[in-house]
Design a protein around this motif. Structure first.
Motif, PDB file in Angstrom:
ATOM      1  N   HIS A  38       0.827  -1.207   0.000  1.00 32.15           N
ATOM      2  CA  HIS A  38       0.000   0.000   0.000  1.00 32.15           C
ATOM      3  C   HIS A  38       0.864   1.262   0.000  1.00 32.15           C
ATOM      4  CE1 HIS A  38      -3.393  -2.560   0.394  1.00 32.15           C
ATOM      5  NE2 HIS A  38      -3.091  -2.951   1.619  1.00 32.15           N
ATOM      6  N   VAL A  39       1.981   1.181  -0.720  1.00 28.87           N
ATOM      7  CA  VAL A  39       2.874   2.330  -0.897  1.00 28.87           C
ATOM      8  C   VAL A  39       2.828   2.766  -2.352  1.00 28.87           C
ATOM      9  CG1 VAL A  39       5.275   3.119  -0.853  1.00 28.87           C
ATOM     10  CG2 VAL A  39       4.402   1.672   1.008  1.00 28.87           C
ATOM     11  N   VAL A  40       2.732   4.075  -2.569  1.00 28.29           N
ATOM     12  CA  VAL A  40       2.769   4.658  -3.913  1.00 28.29           C
ATOM     13  C   VAL A  40       4.053   5.470  -4.018  1.00 28.29           C
ATOM     14  CG1 VAL A  40       1.702   6.312  -5.492  1.00 28.29           C
ATOM     15  CG2 VAL A  40       0.257   4.748  -4.161  1.00 28.29           C
TER      16      VAL A  40
ATOM     17  N   VAL B 185       3.806   2.427  -9.023  1.00 23.87           N
ATOM     18  CA  VAL B 185       5.123   3.011  -9.323  1.00 23.87           C
ATOM     19  C   VAL B 185       4.957   4.104 -10.374  1.00 23.87           C
ATOM     20  CG1 VAL B 185       7.392   2.569 -10.336  1.00 23.87           C
ATOM     21  CG2 VAL B 185       6.381   0.911  -8.746  1.00 23.87           C
ATOM     22  N   ASN B 186       5.456   5.291 -10.067  1.00 22.52           N
ATOM     23  CA  ASN B 186       5.363   6.419 -10.997  1.00 22.52           C
ATOM     24  C   ASN B 186       6.757   6.956 -11.308  1.00 22.52           C
ATOM     25  OD1 ASN B 186       2.272   7.126 -11.100  1.00 22.52           O
ATOM     26  ND2 ASN B 186       2.748   6.692  -8.943  1.00 22.52           N
ATOM     27  N   ILE B 187       7.129   6.881 -12.589  1.00 24.52           N
ATOM     28  CA  ILE B 187       8.420   7.390 -13.058  1.00 24.52           C
ATOM     29  C   ILE B 187       8.153   8.240 -14.293  1.00 24.52           C
ATOM     30  CG2 ILE B 187      10.729   6.805 -13.885  1.00 24.52           C
ATOM     31  CD1 ILE B 187      10.483   4.117 -12.457  1.00 24.52           C
ATOM     32  N   LEU B 188       8.741   9.406 -14.343  1.00 23.36           N
ATOM     33  CA  LEU B 188       8.554  10.284 -15.490  1.00 23.36           C
ATOM     34  C   LEU B 188       8.951   9.583 -16.789  1.00 23.36           C
ATOM     35  CD1 LEU B 188       9.918  13.463 -13.750  1.00 23.36           C
ATOM     36  CD2 LEU B 188       7.715  13.407 -14.949  1.00 23.36           C
TER      37      LEU B 188
ATOM     38  N   TYR C 126       2.355  14.704 -14.226  1.00 24.17           N
ATOM     39  CA  TYR C 126       3.037  14.156 -13.048  1.00 24.17           C
ATOM     40  C   TYR C 126       2.665  14.955 -11.798  1.00 24.17           C
ATOM     41  CZ  TYR C 126       6.928  11.293 -11.193  1.00 24.17           C
ATOM     42  OH  TYR C 126       7.700  10.365 -10.556  1.00 24.17           O
ATOM     43  N   GLU C 127       2.716  16.280 -11.932  1.00 21.30           N
ATOM     44  CA  GLU C 127       2.340  17.142 -10.805  1.00 21.30           C
ATOM     45  C   GLU C 127       0.887  16.892 -10.409  1.00 21.30           C
ATOM     46  OE1 GLU C 127       3.769  19.670  -8.934  1.00 21.30           O
ATOM     47  OE2 GLU C 127       5.796  19.446  -9.735  1.00 21.30           O
ATOM     48  N   ALA C 128       0.026  16.760 -11.405  1.00 22.80           N
ATOM     49  CA  ALA C 128      -1.395  16.550 -11.139  1.00 22.80           C
ATOM     50  C   ALA C 128      -1.625  15.209 -10.431  1.00 22.80           C
ATOM     51  CB  ALA C 128      -2.194  16.599 -12.436  1.00 22.80           C
ATOM     52  N   LYS C 129      -0.862  14.188 -10.820  1.00 18.52           N
ATOM     53  CA  LYS C 129      -1.045  12.875 -10.201  1.00 18.52           C
ATOM     54  C   LYS C 129      -0.586  12.894  -8.745  1.00 18.52           C
ATOM     55  CE  LYS C 129      -0.746   7.962 -11.176  1.00 18.52           C
ATOM     56  NZ  LYS C 129      -0.275   6.914 -12.110  1.00 18.52           N
ATOM     57  N   ILE C 130       0.498  13.616  -8.463  1.00 16.73           N
ATOM     58  CA  ILE C 130       0.944  13.760  -7.076  1.00 16.73           C
ATOM     59  C   ILE C 130      -0.172  14.406  -6.245  1.00 16.73           C
ATOM     60  CG2 ILE C 130       2.531  14.995  -5.543  1.00 16.73           C
ATOM     61  CD1 ILE C 130       4.697  14.638  -7.696  1.00 16.73           C
TER      62      ILE C 130
END
Length: 290
Positions: free
Chosen positions: A65-67, A104-107, A121-125
């Motif tokens: 449960h970690v993003v 997992v989010n990577i540019l 990316y900013e919006a997803k954060i």
């Protein structure tokens, strides 16, 4: 800002990994309320990742449960290239733990519209309510992520042209061939990092000593972007003895004396994660000399 000094890089890694484990455990994340963490690449976090992998393998920590949101990525480098930050993260951490791939989010440095990729990316954060803890390392010139000297301290995720010194330094990962090193990268901004509810920075090695001194003993300066951490209400710098070589002796003694008081007079068991005294009764007992 807290400064914790350990004797060598390995013990710095142990401290930081244990701290992250405690933060995630205390947070008690769920699918509906995940723990959101920002992660770096580079040499600084490798030891931390090794310890986190060990915690996960032993069953004492779960990333289910970690993003995660990574700091940066090269532009134009295939994501399966051995030097892409996508490959770095999967090889050093993600493929060894139980994190869900969709978390997992990577540019994407190969996106058709790079500016749109940064905005997304900013919006997803923001869609996750922001980042709970941002872990970072720094370069010898004090840059955090690819926010090199001169970057705005209010900067957001964006396309960044790399300094020639950075390209030269990274050439060692590309067979010493400068022409193979990407000249552009996507990076979170200094403002993006500082928006996290907590920032933890690893600084090890004598080559980072000047940067640590600029961060700790001098004012906030866009030429040393890591110095922005001074403005954060909940920030922690963990360094080794080699990194303190440019600090004044009284500065080192001051921060080490804080830990001495915590260990000998208050007791680690009476302290919370952020160094605060856990209970008023215990604090009163210490203060009165009982």
């Amino acid at each position: 800002m807290r400064l914790v000094i350990r004797n060598k890089a390995d013990t710095v890694a142990d401290y930081v990994a244990t701290y992250i484990k405690a933060r995630i455990t205390q947070f008690a994340p769920t699918a509906e309320r995940p723990f959101v963490i920002g992660l770096p690449t580079g040499s600084s976090p490798i030891g931390v990742y090794k310890r986190l992998v060990q915690f996960c393998a032993s069953g004492s920590l779960s990333f289910k449960h970690v993003v995660s949101f990574n700091m940066d990525e090269y532009v134009g480098l295939p994501r399966d290239h051995p030097e892409s930050y996508h490959s770095f993260m999967w090889n050093h951490l993600f493929k060894h733990i139980d994190i869900l791939p969709e978390n997992v989010n990577i540019l994407n440095g190969n996106a058709e519209d790079l500016e749109a990729e940064c905005d997304k990316y900013e919006a997803k954060i923001k869609s996750y309510g922001g980042i709970e803890l941002f872990l970072g390392g720094i370069g010898p010139d004090g840059h955090i992520a690819f926010n090199e000297p001169g970057s705005s301290l209010q900067s957001r995720t964006r396309v960044k042209t790399l300094a020639y010194e950075t390209i030269l330094a990274n050439a060692r990962f590309f067979g010493g061939d400068v022409t193979k090193v990407p000249m552009l990268a996507l990076t979170v901004g200094v403002g993006t990092v500082m928006d996290a509810r907590e920032v933890v920075v690893i600084i090890t090695g004598a080559n980072k000593a000047i940067a640590l001194a600029k961060c700790i003993e001098e004012g906030v300066n866009h030429m040393w972007t890591v110095s922005a951490i001074q403005t954060h209400s909940r920030s922690l710098v963990v360094c080794d003895d080699d990194a303190t070589l440019e600090l004044h002796v009284k500065t080192v003694r001051y921060f080490k004396s804080i830990e001495q008081v915590q260990d000998e007079m208050i007791g680690r068991e009476n302290l919370g994660l952020y160094g605060q005294v856990a209970g008023q009764l215990k604090y009163s007992s210490v203060s009165s000399g009982n």
